[in-house]
Design an enzyme around this catalytic site. Structure first.
Site, PDB file in Angstrom:
ATOM      1  CG  HIS A 126      -6.398 -10.542  -8.010  1.00 14.80           C
ATOM      2  ND1 HIS A 126      -5.926 -10.366  -9.102  1.00 14.80           N
ATOM      3  CD2 HIS A 126      -6.608 -12.029  -7.941  1.00 14.80           C
ATOM      4  CE1 HIS A 126      -5.654 -11.403  -9.999  1.00 14.80           C
ATOM      5  NE2 HIS A 126      -6.072 -12.389  -9.272  1.00 14.80           N
ATOM      6  CG  HIS A 140      -1.887  -1.212   1.090  1.00 10.93           C
ATOM      7  ND1 HIS A 140      -2.668  -1.747   2.082  1.00 10.93           N
ATOM      8  CD2 HIS A 140      -2.522  -1.658  -0.135  1.00 10.93           C
ATOM      9  CE1 HIS A 140      -3.556  -2.731   1.493  1.00 10.93           C
ATOM     10  NE2 HIS A 140      -3.518  -2.785   0.246  1.00 10.93           N
ATOM     11  CB  SER A 153      -5.776  -1.986  -2.891  1.00 10.80           C
ATOM     12  OG  SER A 153      -6.584  -3.429  -3.180  1.00 10.80           O
ATOM     13  CG  ASP A 184      -2.374  -7.879  -3.820  1.00 12.10           C
ATOM     14  OD1 ASP A 184      -1.871  -8.757  -3.416  1.00 12.10           O
ATOM     15  OD2 ASP A 184      -3.207  -7.393  -2.816  1.00 12.10           O
ATOM     16  CD  GLU A 199     -12.368 -10.330  -4.140  1.00 14.51           C
ATOM     17  OE1 GLU A 199     -11.232  -9.963  -4.285  1.00 14.51           O
ATOM     18  OE2 GLU A 199     -12.726 -11.659  -3.888  1.00 14.51           O
ATOM     19  CG  ASP A 219     -10.445 -14.614 -13.534  1.00 11.85           C
ATOM     20  OD1 ASP A 219     -10.077 -15.872 -13.431  1.00 11.85           O
ATOM     21  OD2 ASP A 219      -9.462 -13.804 -13.851  1.00 11.85           O
ATOM     22  N   GLY A 220     -10.222 -11.468 -12.461  1.00 10.66           N
ATOM     23  CA  GLY A 220      -9.537 -10.211 -12.868  1.00 10.66           C
ATOM     24  C   GLY A 220      -8.564 -10.411 -13.854  1.00 10.66           C
TER      25      GLY A 220
HETATM   26  N1  SAM Z   1      -5.645  -6.146  -3.188  1.00  6.95           N
HETATM   27  C1  SAM Z   1      -6.181  -6.320  -1.887  1.00  6.95           C
HETATM   28  C2  SAM Z   1      -5.782  -5.101  -0.871  1.00  6.95           C
HETATM   29  O1  SAM Z   1      -4.656  -4.910  -0.896  1.00  6.95           O
HETATM   30  O2  SAM Z   1      -6.301  -4.892  -0.020  1.00  6.95           O
HETATM   31  C3  SAM Z   1      -6.105  -7.613  -1.245  1.00  6.95           C
HETATM   32  C4  SAM Z   1      -6.346  -8.918  -2.318  1.00  6.95           C
HETATM   33  S1  SAM Z   1      -6.170 -10.091  -1.647  1.00  6.95           S
HETATM   34  C5  SAM Z   1      -4.596 -10.567  -1.728  1.00  6.95           C
HETATM   35  C6  SAM Z   1      -6.586 -11.456  -3.126  1.00  6.95           C
HETATM   36  C7  SAM Z   1      -8.226 -11.361  -3.596  1.00  6.95           C
HETATM   37  O3  SAM Z   1      -8.275 -11.893  -4.814  1.00  6.95           O
HETATM   38  C8  SAM Z   1      -9.131 -12.030  -2.618  1.00  6.95           C
HETATM   39  O4  SAM Z   1      -9.820 -11.358  -2.027  1.00  6.95           O
HETATM   40  C9  SAM Z   1      -9.685 -13.272  -3.620  1.00  6.95           C
HETATM   41  O5  SAM Z   1     -10.940 -13.674  -3.317  1.00  6.95           O
HETATM   42  C10 SAM Z   1      -9.415 -12.591  -4.873  1.00  6.95           C
HETATM   43  N2  SAM Z   1      -9.272 -13.286  -5.897  1.00  6.95           N
HETATM   44  C11 SAM Z   1      -8.824 -14.923  -6.167  1.00  6.95           C
HETATM   45  N3  SAM Z   1      -8.791 -14.997  -7.311  1.00  6.95           N
HETATM   46  C12 SAM Z   1      -9.264 -13.807  -8.183  1.00  6.95           C
HETATM   47  C13 SAM Z   1      -9.547 -13.994  -9.664  1.00  6.95           C
HETATM   48  N4  SAM Z   1      -8.970 -14.686 -10.406  1.00  6.95           N
HETATM   49  N5  SAM Z   1     -10.133 -12.672 -10.064  1.00  6.95           N
HETATM   50  C14 SAM Z   1     -10.386 -11.599  -9.185  1.00  6.95           C
HETATM   51  N6  SAM Z   1     -10.391 -11.679  -7.643  1.00  6.95           N
HETATM   52  C15 SAM Z   1      -9.831 -12.829  -7.181  1.00  6.95           C
END
Ligand code: SAM
Length: 280
Positions: free
Chosen positions: A42, A19, A100, A164, A118, A143-144
């Protein structure tokens, strides 16, 4: 399938590094008037209770934001970061930690765009309730990695991507590289910020080198190691951030911050940092 919940880890040393870097990148982007788009592939839930059962179970935030919260000797960029966490805690005590999307929402200007992906239904629901109606923001339960394609290039041709993933399975490492390769073909000038965990896995160790291979011009790699992995090789020793097309100011800003972060967040004598770059 999606077992990872960021609520366990919110505010830990890895979130601090990620961050702080994200804020430095966005502060740089804000120096030009022209609008930009930030894509968070993500995004997580957007905010986390540090009093909830998830955060309390591991107490990871105590070794991250918790070590910075009450200090009065913060370097300016860290003070800026902690100030943003304070604005998320209007009662004064450290009870909530912004994800984030929250940092991004606090820093983006009215004309900028925020696109949030997400996949987890619960985290998506929380994120949608928090930012789904905010101006300039779109929240997607998708899916991101796949969704990034449709987001590039941004209309203004200025953009930042935060990638992320949770790196739950082995697949995420390969998907990060493949998604970036494709994204750079669509939008070579974008700033791409990739977070990765410092764990005892070949894929994790190789990721920075693989990212160097897809970066067309400049890159920067920062890593903060705070603890020893346990005897089985498990545990998060630290984390890294790899930035493709970094702001030219980022290297010197991090050079001033990382030794301080090692001192303050380090949990053993060999805590250390790495900072390397290939200028554009
Ligand atoms: N970026 C966030 C932050 O800094 O506050 C934290 C994200 S966390 C490390 C990863 C997130 O990605 C989780 O909430 C998970 O549910 C989500 N996730 C997992 N696979 C994903 C995908 N293919 N596309 C989007 N989100 C996904």
């Amino acid at each position: 399938m999606l077992a990872y919940r960021h609520a366990f880890h919110a505010g830990n040393h890895a979130d601090v590094l990620k961050h702080v870097v994200l804020m430095l990148v966005l502060r740089y982007m804000n120096q030009k008037d022209k609008p930009y788009r930030l894509v968070d592939t993500h995004a997580g839930a957007g905010g986390y209770s540090l009093e909830g059962r998830y955060a309390q179970k591991k107490g990871e935030f105590e070794q991250g934001i918790g070590r910075l919260w009450s200090r009065d000797d913060l370097p300016p960029a860290i003070a800026d970061y902690v100030e943003r966490v304070r604005s998320f805690n209007p009662e004064g005590a450290l009870e909530q930690y912004p994800g984030s999307p929250a940092f991004a929402h606090m820093l983006l200007r009215e004309k900028d765009q925020l696109r949030l992906f997400e996949l987890h239904p619960t985290d998506h629901r929380i994120l949608e309730a928090y930012l789904g109606h905010a101006k300039g923001v779109e929240v997607k339960n998708a899916d991101g990695f796949d969704g990034l394609k449709g987001m590039l290039p941004p209309p203004s041709r200025r953009g930042v991507v935060l990638m992320d993933p949770s790196y739950e399975g082995h697949g995420d490492y390969a998907r990060v590289v493949a998604t970036l390769r494709d994204a750079l073909q669509r939008f070579a000038e974008g700033v791409y910020v990739v977070w990765y965990p410092q764990v005892q896995k070949v894929e994790a160790a190789q990721l920075p080198k693989r990212l160097e291979g897809v970066a067309p011009k400049g890159w920067l790699h920062a890593r903060l190691t705070v603890q020893q992995p346990d005897s089985q090789g498990f545990g998060l020793a630290g984390s890294g951030v790899f930035v493709i097309n970094p702001p030219y100011t980022l290297h010197d800003e991090l050079l001033a911050l990382l030794p301080w972060l090692v001192d303050v967040l380090g949990q053993y004598d060999q805590a250390s940092y790495l900072l390397e770059q290939r200028p554009a």
